[in-house]
Enzyme design. Structure first.
Site, PDB file in Angstrom:
ATOM      1  N   LEU A   1     -39.704  19.814  48.221  1.00 48.03           N
ATOM      2  CA  LEU A   1     -38.950  20.369  47.084  1.00 48.03           C
ATOM      3  C   LEU A   1     -39.742  21.550  46.510  1.00 48.03           C
ATOM      4  O   LEU A   1     -40.034  21.604  45.328  1.00 48.03           O
ATOM      5  CB  LEU A   1     -38.725  19.289  46.014  1.00 48.03           C
ATOM      6  CG  LEU A   1     -37.679  19.611  44.945  1.00 48.03           C
ATOM      7  CD1 LEU A   1     -36.280  19.682  45.525  1.00 48.03           C
ATOM      8  CD2 LEU A   1     -37.730  18.589  43.805  1.00 48.03           C
ATOM      9  N   GLY A   2     -40.072  22.477  47.416  1.00 50.30           N
ATOM     10  CA  GLY A   2     -40.795  23.676  46.999  1.00 50.30           C
ATOM     11  C   GLY A   2     -39.814  24.790  46.689  1.00 50.30           C
ATOM     12  O   GLY A   2     -38.694  24.545  46.227  1.00 50.30           O
ATOM     13  N   ARG A   3     -40.245  26.020  46.953  1.00 53.52           N
ATOM     14  CA  ARG A   3     -39.404  27.186  46.647  1.00 53.52           C
ATOM     15  C   ARG A   3     -38.056  27.086  47.356  1.00 53.52           C
ATOM     16  O   ARG A   3     -36.994  27.294  46.757  1.00 53.52           O
ATOM     17  CB  ARG A   3     -40.130  28.478  47.079  1.00 53.52           C
ATOM     18  CG  ARG A   3     -41.349  28.802  46.225  1.00 53.52           C
ATOM     19  CD  ARG A   3     -42.186  29.882  46.880  1.00 53.52           C
ATOM     20  NE  ARG A   3     -42.735  29.434  48.146  1.00 53.52           N
ATOM     21  CZ  ARG A   3     -44.029  29.460  48.466  1.00 53.52           C
ATOM     22  NH1 ARG A   3     -44.912  29.952  47.620  1.00 53.52           N
ATOM     23  NH2 ARG A   3     -44.451  29.019  49.636  1.00 53.52           N
ATOM     24  N   ILE A   4     -38.095  26.754  48.652  1.00 52.32           N
ATOM     25  CA  ILE A   4     -36.827  26.696  49.409  1.00 52.32           C
ATOM     26  C   ILE A   4     -36.091  25.395  49.107  1.00 52.32           C
ATOM     27  O   ILE A   4     -34.869  25.389  48.929  1.00 52.32           O
ATOM     28  CB  ILE A   4     -37.087  26.843  50.926  1.00 52.32           C
ATOM     29  CG1 ILE A   4     -37.788  28.176  51.217  1.00 52.32           C
ATOM     30  CG2 ILE A   4     -35.768  26.754  51.700  1.00 52.32           C
ATOM     31  CD1 ILE A   4     -38.296  28.332  52.637  1.00 52.32           C
TER      32      ILE A   4
ATOM     33  N   ARG B   1     -45.572  15.048  48.100  1.00 53.77           N
ATOM     34  CA  ARG B   1     -46.808  14.264  47.947  1.00 53.77           C
ATOM     35  C   ARG B   1     -46.967  13.754  46.524  1.00 53.77           C
ATOM     36  O   ARG B   1     -47.528  12.692  46.301  1.00 53.77           O
ATOM     37  CB  ARG B   1     -48.027  15.112  48.352  1.00 53.77           C
ATOM     38  CG  ARG B   1     -48.141  15.284  49.850  1.00 53.77           C
ATOM     39  CD  ARG B   1     -49.125  16.374  50.181  1.00 53.77           C
ATOM     40  NE  ARG B   1     -48.708  17.661  49.624  1.00 53.77           N
ATOM     41  CZ  ARG B   1     -49.355  18.805  49.818  1.00 53.77           C
ATOM     42  NH1 ARG B   1     -50.446  18.812  50.541  1.00 53.77           N
ATOM     43  NH2 ARG B   1     -48.913  19.930  49.291  1.00 53.77           N
TER      44      ARG B   1
ATOM     45  N   ARG C   1     -40.197  23.180  60.003  1.00 55.72           N
ATOM     46  CA  ARG C   1     -40.947  23.396  61.243  1.00 55.72           C
ATOM     47  C   ARG C   1     -40.649  22.249  62.210  1.00 55.72           C
ATOM     48  O   ARG C   1     -40.616  21.082  61.812  1.00 55.72           O
ATOM     49  CB  ARG C   1     -42.453  23.397  60.965  1.00 55.72           C
ATOM     50  CG  ARG C   1     -42.985  24.689  60.362  1.00 55.72           C
ATOM     51  CD  ARG C   1     -43.101  25.788  61.423  1.00 55.72           C
ATOM     52  NE  ARG C   1     -43.748  26.984  60.924  1.00 55.72           N
ATOM     53  CZ  ARG C   1     -43.112  28.048  60.428  1.00 55.72           C
ATOM     54  NH1 ARG C   1     -41.793  28.052  60.355  1.00 55.72           N
ATOM     55  NH2 ARG C   1     -43.769  29.118  60.033  1.00 55.72           N
TER      56      ARG C   1
ATOM     57  N   ASP D   1     -32.819  23.929  63.154  1.00 51.95           N
ATOM     58  CA  ASP D   1     -33.031  25.370  63.310  1.00 51.95           C
ATOM     59  C   ASP D   1     -34.407  25.631  63.902  1.00 51.95           C
ATOM     60  O   ASP D   1     -34.731  26.751  64.262  1.00 51.95           O
ATOM     61  CB  ASP D   1     -32.918  26.073  61.943  1.00 51.95           C
ATOM     62  CG  ASP D   1     -33.088  27.588  62.051  1.00 51.95           C
ATOM     63  OD1 ASP D   1     -32.421  28.191  62.920  1.00 51.95           O
ATOM     64  OD2 ASP D   1     -33.873  28.170  61.279  1.00 51.95           O
TER      65      ASP D   1
ATOM     66  N   GLU E   1     -41.088  26.131  70.411  1.00 55.23           N
ATOM     67  CA  GLU E   1     -40.104  27.217  70.522  1.00 55.23           C
ATOM     68  C   GLU E   1     -40.602  28.277  71.510  1.00 55.23           C
ATOM     69  O   GLU E   1     -41.797  28.554  71.546  1.00 55.23           O
ATOM     70  CB  GLU E   1     -39.876  27.846  69.142  1.00 55.23           C
ATOM     71  CG  GLU E   1     -39.261  26.843  68.183  1.00 55.23           C
ATOM     72  CD  GLU E   1     -39.138  27.355  66.757  1.00 55.23           C
ATOM     73  OE1 GLU E   1     -39.482  28.536  66.492  1.00 55.23           O
ATOM     74  OE2 GLU E   1     -38.714  26.582  65.898  1.00 55.23           O
TER      75      GLU E   1
ATOM     76  N   HIS F   1     -33.913  29.173  65.516  1.00 53.76           N
ATOM     77  CA  HIS F   1     -34.838  29.542  64.426  1.00 53.76           C
ATOM     78  C   HIS F   1     -34.407  30.861  63.764  1.00 53.76           C
ATOM     79  O   HIS F   1     -35.141  31.867  63.812  1.00 53.76           O
ATOM     80  CB  HIS F   1     -36.280  29.646  64.938  1.00 53.76           C
ATOM     81  CG  HIS F   1     -37.298  29.556  63.828  1.00 53.76           C
ATOM     82  ND1 HIS F   1     -38.584  29.123  64.004  1.00 53.76           N
ATOM     83  CD2 HIS F   1     -37.201  29.847  62.505  1.00 53.76           C
ATOM     84  CE1 HIS F   1     -39.249  29.154  62.860  1.00 53.76           C
ATOM     85  NE2 HIS F   1     -38.421  29.602  61.925  1.00 53.76           N
TER      86      HIS F   1
HETATM   87  O1  A2R Z   1     -46.318  17.724  48.329  1.00 61.21           O
HETATM   88  P1  A2R Z   1     -46.046  18.732  47.268  1.00 61.21           P
HETATM   89  O2  A2R Z   1     -45.764  18.103  45.921  1.00 61.21           O
HETATM   90  O3  A2R Z   1     -47.063  19.836  47.238  1.00 61.21           O
HETATM   91  O4  A2R Z   1     -44.649  19.412  47.711  1.00 61.21           O
HETATM   92  C1  A2R Z   1     -44.573  20.325  48.799  1.00 61.21           C
HETATM   93  C2  A2R Z   1     -44.047  19.672  50.073  1.00 61.21           C
HETATM   94  N1  A2R Z   1     -45.078  19.131  50.962  1.00 61.21           N
HETATM   95  C3  A2R Z   1     -45.124  17.842  51.343  1.00 61.21           C
HETATM   96  N2  A2R Z   1     -44.316  16.804  51.055  1.00 61.21           N
HETATM   97  C4  A2R Z   1     -44.640  15.598  51.585  1.00 61.21           C
HETATM   98  N3  A2R Z   1     -45.690  15.414  52.413  1.00 61.21           N
HETATM   99  C5  A2R Z   1     -46.536  16.423  52.738  1.00 61.21           C
HETATM  100  N4  A2R Z   1     -47.581  16.206  53.539  1.00 61.21           N
HETATM  101  C6  A2R Z   1     -46.258  17.702  52.178  1.00 61.21           C
HETATM  102  N5  A2R Z   1     -46.856  18.919  52.267  1.00 61.21           N
HETATM  103  C7  A2R Z   1     -46.125  19.764  51.513  1.00 61.21           C
HETATM  104  O5  A2R Z   1     -43.409  20.765  50.783  1.00 61.21           O
HETATM  105  C8  A2R Z   1     -43.443  21.302  48.486  1.00 61.21           C
HETATM  106  O6  A2R Z   1     -42.412  20.642  47.788  1.00 61.21           O
HETATM  107  C9  A2R Z   1     -42.941  21.718  49.848  1.00 61.21           C
HETATM  108  C10 A2R Z   1     -43.427  23.094  50.278  1.00 61.21           C
HETATM  109  O7  A2R Z   1     -42.952  24.032  49.362  1.00 61.21           O
HETATM  110  P2  A2R Z   1     -43.498  25.539  49.303  1.00 61.21           P
HETATM  111  O8  A2R Z   1     -44.968  25.562  49.505  1.00 61.21           O
HETATM  112  O9  A2R Z   1     -42.937  26.167  48.077  1.00 61.21           O
HETATM  113  O10 A2R Z   1     -42.904  26.209  50.609  1.00 61.21           O
HETATM  114  P3  A2R Z   1     -41.473  26.884  50.832  1.00 61.21           P
HETATM  115  O11 A2R Z   1     -41.533  28.317  50.453  1.00 61.21           O
HETATM  116  O12 A2R Z   1     -40.409  26.036  50.240  1.00 61.21           O
HETATM  117  O13 A2R Z   1     -41.408  26.823  52.431  1.00 61.21           O
HETATM  118  C11 A2R Z   1     -41.506  25.574  53.122  1.00 61.21           C
HETATM  119  C12 A2R Z   1     -41.694  25.754  54.602  1.00 61.21           C
HETATM  120  C13 A2R Z   1     -42.698  26.828  55.040  1.00 61.21           C
HETATM  121  O14 A2R Z   1     -44.028  26.367  54.987  1.00 61.21           O
HETATM  122  C14 A2R Z   1     -42.276  27.127  56.455  1.00 61.21           C
HETATM  123  O15 A2R Z   1     -42.912  26.268  57.352  1.00 61.21           O
HETATM  124  C15 A2R Z   1     -40.806  26.804  56.444  1.00 61.21           C
HETATM  125  O16 A2R Z   1     -40.509  26.195  55.188  1.00 61.21           O
HETATM  126  O17 A2R Z   1     -40.072  27.981  56.584  1.00 61.21           O
END
Ligand code: A2R
Length: 315
Positions: free
Chosen positions: A148-151, A171, A228, A252, A257, A275
């Site tokens: 639940l990040g930016r995207i 997390r 991913r 996607d 890939e 993708h």
């Molecule tokens: O875990 P949190 O509270 O930091 O939330 C991040 C979550 N996240 C995880 N959730 C569960 N288990 C994990 N091991 C874990 N690692 C990270 O993923 C956060 O809600 C989300 C990532 O959000 P952002 O950093 O804002 O990335 P965005 O821009 O939404 O892009 C996500 C991914 C990229 O890294 C590319 O691989 C793909 O979408 O295009």
């Protein structure tokens, strides 16, 4: 005065190259192919893909690695950070396209629009012959966001008008989110019937969507992945889709890939995209601009626009 040298190792969006050439001395080569004098001149890198520890170590004066894409798992950012090298990525500018793709993929998977169109184009629509009813509907579903990040937030915003219930797993709980939080992926999978994965590629997310998670989603369950391929056990996914343990999947992204497993290609209940979530001309141009603007800002004002968290603190 000679211009700052920027290395471009491998293929990158043409707008990156065109704009970089206006401000920098561009060297298009593998880091490993440089002689020591040239390697010593490199202060910036613009990369789409991989740039590992060895490549970083081969550039003694590199300051900034500007990576194309929001996921920067191809760059050893930890190693860069430990050496005082800043890594930047291209967040935010692709949120809308990726979130739109997630919704499109969700509808295509649940209502079978791509298959229905192929059926029509193949000349099957004749008097008295209709495309079979789709087994699933989006109506009344409970969607679990894995991330639940930016995207992820943009995906949730788009889901709200569909009147589905929304929950999430990350997390840690996000206090500003009104959706139900599940502290484990298993608990989320048990609660929902639809999962949309949008987490980064990290050691912790590797093959986390495995046979157990797919079984918890169940025969009426749907998996959508726009993050991913690394996070899904594709063998388990193909087996679950084939046996009916999981209802359908829309992907996607893939583990290796552009190699899509034959087992997935053969399945009628999988919708597969190459993708392309951020792959529109306007969004890729915005990503290209951010790659270049990070380098311009760094060398002009000493500040990167979008450093990743592993970046060293300056000063
Ligand atoms: O875990 P949190 O509270 O930091 O939330 C991040 C979550 N996240 C995880 N959730 C569960 N288990 C994990 N091991 C874990 N690692 C990270 O993923 C956060 O809600 C989300 C990532 O959000 P952002 O950093 O804002 O990335 P965005 O821009 O939404 O892009 C996500 C991914 C990229 O890294 C590319 O691989 C793909 O979408 O295009």
């Amino acid at each position: 005065m000679s211009r700052i040298a920027v290395l471009v190792p491998g293929k990158i969006h043409e707008r990156v190259l065109a704009r970089l050439k206006e401000c920098f001395d561009i060297i298009e080569a593998d880091a490993s192919a440089l002689d020591s004098e040239t390697a010593g001149r490199i202060r910036g890198v613009a990369v789409s893909g991989t740039f590992g520890a060895q490549a970083i170590d081969s550039l003694p004066n590199v300051e900034l690695i500007s990576s194309f894409g929001v996921g920067y798992d191809g760059v050893d950012a930890k190693h860069a950070g430990s050496k005082g090298v800043v890594v930047t990525n291209t967040p935010e500018v692709l949120n809308d396209d990726v979130a739109d793709t997630a919704i499109g993929l969700l509808l295509n998977t649940i209502r079978e629009f791509p298959r229905a169109e192929s059926w029509l184009r193949d000349g099957n629509w004749k008097p008295g012959q209709n495309y079979p009813l789709s087994r699933f509907s989006l109506k009344g579903r409970h969607v679990g966001l894995y991330g639940l990040g930016r995207i992820g937030r943009e995906i949730a915003n788009r889901l709200e008008p569909f009147k589905v219930k929304i929950s999430y797993h990350t997390r840690s709980r996000h206090a500003d989110a009104s959706y139900d939080y599940y502290p484990t992926l298993k608990a989320l999978a048990e609660a929902v019937d639809t999962m949309i994965a949008i987490v980064p590629k990290t050691p912790q997310t590797h093959k986390t969507v495995n046979a157990e998670i797919l079984a918890a989603l169940g025969p009426g369950g749907v998996l959508i992945n726009v993050g991913r391929g690394w996070i899904v056990d594709e063998d388990a996914l193909a087996a679950a889709l084939s046996s009916g343990a999981l209802g359908a999947a829309g992907l996607d992204v893939f583990y290796d890939e552009p190699n899509v497993p034959e087992a997935l290609l053969a399945l009628p209940n999988a919708v597969l995209l190459p993708h392309m979530a951020s792959g529109s001309v306007p969004t890729r141009n915005a990503m290209a601009d951010l790659v270049v603007d990070n380098l311009i800002e760094w060398f002009g004002n000493g500040k990167a626009l979008t450093p990743v968290p592993e970046a060293p603190v300056k000063g």
